[in-house]
Design an enzyme around this catalytic site. Sequence first.
Site, mmCIF file in Angstrom:
data_model
loop_
_atom_site.group_PDB
_atom_site.id
_atom_site.type_symbol
_atom_site.label_atom_id
_atom_site.label_comp_id
_atom_site.label_asym_id
_atom_site.label_seq_id
_atom_site.Cartn_x
_atom_site.Cartn_y
_atom_site.Cartn_z
ATOM 1 N N GLU A 76 -7.386 31.657 -17.342
ATOM 2 C CA GLU A 76 -6.841 30.347 -17.016
ATOM 3 C C GLU A 76 -5.324 30.466 -16.938
ATOM 4 O O GLU A 76 -4.665 30.871 -17.907
ATOM 5 C CB GLU A 76 -7.233 29.296 -18.041
ATOM 6 C CG GLU A 76 -6.728 27.917 -17.665
ATOM 7 C CD GLU A 76 -7.413 26.780 -18.413
ATOM 8 O OE1 GLU A 76 -7.029 25.625 -18.175
ATOM 9 O OE2 GLU A 76 -8.317 27.047 -19.221
ATOM 10 N N ASP B 116 4.098 35.039 -18.365
ATOM 11 C CA ASP B 116 3.905 34.754 -16.952
ATOM 12 C C ASP B 116 2.574 35.373 -16.547
ATOM 13 O O ASP B 116 2.383 36.590 -16.650
ATOM 14 C CB ASP B 116 5.056 35.365 -16.161
ATOM 15 C CG ASP B 116 4.985 35.098 -14.672
ATOM 16 O OD1 ASP B 116 3.888 34.766 -14.168
ATOM 17 O OD2 ASP B 116 6.017 35.248 -14.000
ATOM 18 N N ASP C 285 2.450 23.902 -10.780
ATOM 19 C CA ASP C 285 3.662 23.230 -10.312
ATOM 20 C C ASP C 285 3.655 23.189 -8.778
ATOM 21 O O ASP C 285 3.558 24.233 -8.132
ATOM 22 C CB ASP C 285 4.890 23.987 -10.808
ATOM 23 C CG ASP C 285 6.166 23.162 -10.708
ATOM 24 O OD1 ASP C 285 6.343 22.488 -9.678
ATOM 25 O OD2 ASP C 285 6.957 23.184 -11.658
ATOM 26 N N LYS D 251 9.824 20.469 -2.995
ATOM 27 C CA LYS D 251 10.909 20.646 -2.028
ATOM 28 C C LYS D 251 10.647 21.883 -1.166
ATOM 29 O O LYS D 251 10.248 22.921 -1.674
ATOM 30 C CB LYS D 251 12.253 20.774 -2.745
ATOM 31 C CG LYS D 251 12.671 19.506 -3.481
ATOM 32 C CD LYS D 251 14.014 19.664 -4.154
ATOM 33 C CE LYS D 251 14.414 18.380 -4.879
ATOM 34 N NZ LYS D 251 15.716 18.513 -5.588
ATOM 35 N N ASP E 46 -2.894 17.497 -7.527
ATOM 36 C CA ASP E 46 -2.750 16.090 -7.141
ATOM 37 C C ASP E 46 -1.674 15.941 -6.073
ATOM 38 O O ASP E 46 -1.261 14.831 -5.760
ATOM 39 C CB ASP E 46 -2.386 15.241 -8.361
ATOM 40 C CG ASP E 46 -1.047 15.643 -8.978
ATOM 41 O OD1 ASP E 46 -0.828 16.862 -9.146
ATOM 42 O OD2 ASP E 46 -0.227 14.763 -9.286
ATOM 43 N N THR F 237 -7.504 15.513 -17.814
ATOM 44 C CA THR F 237 -6.367 15.650 -18.720
ATOM 45 C C THR F 237 -5.469 14.427 -18.625
ATOM 46 O O THR F 237 -5.585 13.600 -17.710
ATOM 47 C CB THR F 237 -5.537 16.887 -18.362
ATOM 48 O OG1 THR F 237 -4.982 16.712 -17.056
ATOM 49 C CG2 THR F 237 -6.401 18.148 -18.380
ATOM 50 N N ARG F 238 -4.556 14.319 -19.557
ATOM 51 C CA ARG F 238 -3.591 13.221 -19.536
ATOM 52 C C ARG F 238 -2.767 13.260 -18.262
ATOM 53 O O ARG F 238 -2.499 12.223 -17.643
ATOM 54 C CB ARG F 238 -2.679 13.300 -20.766
ATOM 55 C CG ARG F 238 -1.689 12.149 -20.867
ATOM 56 C CD ARG F 238 -0.768 12.324 -22.053
ATOM 57 N NE ARG F 238 -1.493 12.450 -23.313
ATOM 58 C CZ ARG F 238 -0.943 12.720 -24.476
ATOM 59 N NH1 ARG F 238 0.372 12.914 -24.533
ATOM 60 N NH2 ARG F 238 -1.665 12.819 -25.564
ATOM 61 N N GLU G 30 -3.668 14.507 -15.337
ATOM 62 C CA GLU G 30 -4.502 14.085 -14.212
ATOM 63 C C GLU G 30 -4.703 12.575 -14.206
ATOM 64 O O GLU G 30 -4.654 11.931 -13.150
ATOM 65 C CB GLU G 30 -5.849 14.793 -14.251
ATOM 66 C CG GLU G 30 -6.756 14.423 -13.087
ATOM 67 C CD GLU G 30 -8.084 15.149 -13.102
ATOM 68 O OE1 GLU G 30 -8.875 14.954 -12.158
ATOM 69 O OE2 GLU G 30 -8.338 15.909 -14.062
#
Length: 216
Positions: free
Chosen positions: A50, A102, A125, A129, A161, A193-194, A196
């Site tokens: 994950e 990472d 993320d 831009k 999203d 999740t919060r 989402e």
Amino acid sequence: MSNRTYKPRRGRVTPRQAAALDIRDGLLIELGRTTLSLTDEWPGLPVILEIGFGTGAATAVMAGDQPQFGLLAVDVHTPGIGDLLHRVRTIGLTNVRVMEADALEVLRTMIPERSLAGIRTYFPDPWPKARHHKRRLVTAEHASLIGSRTTSGGTWDLATDWAPYADQMIDVLNKHPMWEGGAVDRPSDRPVTRYEQTALDQGREVTDLRYFRTIR
């Protein structure tokens, strides 16, 4: 030097998180230059990676619901690492290992080729831009790296999203010879999740994708 695919965030580590990080019981694996033995960490279990998990609330639920899989959960933000470790120990999960690193570096240096049964990337993320699009996790280069570490028929589950990012994910992965699949209905086993829920409350549609590693 490769582009960073995440935004560094400074967050206060609570005493509970700090205590969870200090425990040396093998659940927290350090980034190293040697290959990680998945069969030693998860004897007899297929392993899912994950990439990014926030506070780890959804991660812990899925790991508890799916004891037939080993889960390597990787994130870069220390407070969330502490939260997930605390959740894992409180619930008593034995199939989870956690790394503060990472994930791309973990894949490059520690994961054997064709060893992962699946990858989960929920709400990476979006780097909205245009000048930052090169920092997105889902690129042809990263899809090749992830594909090289995934078994034939293995899955890559994604959710976002951010509609333009969903379009880019589909474009990249549909063109990539290692992956085949596309948009799917929201998986019933993926907790909301919060983050989402906030996106949904603000009217942003969530796109779920599932791709399979081609048998080549």
